[in-house]
Design an enzyme around this catalytic site. Structure first.
Site, mmCIF file in Angstrom:
data_model
loop_
_atom_site.group_PDB
_atom_site.id
_atom_site.type_symbol
_atom_site.label_atom_id
_atom_site.label_comp_id
_atom_site.label_asym_id
_atom_site.label_seq_id
_atom_site.Cartn_x
_atom_site.Cartn_y
_atom_site.Cartn_z
ATOM 1 N NE ARG A 18 -30.129 101.173 26.558
ATOM 2 C CZ ARG A 18 -28.808 101.065 26.633
ATOM 3 N NH1 ARG A 18 -28.133 100.486 25.658
ATOM 4 N NH2 ARG A 18 -28.144 101.531 27.650
ATOM 5 C CG ASN A 36 -30.439 104.314 24.729
ATOM 6 O OD1 ASN A 36 -31.600 103.989 24.944
ATOM 7 N ND2 ASN A 36 -29.558 104.476 25.692
#
Length: 95
Positions: A18, A36
């Site tokens: 990320r 996520n």
């Protein structure tokens, strides 16, 4: 301007996916978000100029060095005019 939503599976959580995604997107001027998902995948939305969004989609197939990407599903969506790139929390969790 185009928008793509990707869902990336494999060893993609806990490997800076990320954060690396956010840095890459910001550097390319791509707006959107990444998060996520509870099933171990990573979901991201990329919005911007076609060439920059395509580079992000291609990057998602590899991810950062510690990731191991098994599959990427890519979905075309209508742009929403997003600005900036955000890290979102996992659905069902709060930061």
């Amino acid at each position: 301007m185009i928008r793509r939503r990707v869902v990336v599976s494999g060893n993609v959580q806990g490997v800076f996916f990320r954060d690396t995604c956010r840095r890459m997107a910001s550097g390319l001027g791509v707006a959107g978000w990444v998060r996520n998902l509870p099933d171990g995948t990573v979901e991201a939305v990329f919005e911007g100029e076609p060439e920059a969004v395509q580079r992000m989609v291609e990057w998602a197939h590899e991810g950062p060095p510690m990731a191991s990407v098994d599959a990427v599903s890519v979905h075309e969506e209508e742009p929403e005019g997003l600005r900036g790139f955000e890290l979102l929390s996992t659905p069902g969790e709060s930061w």
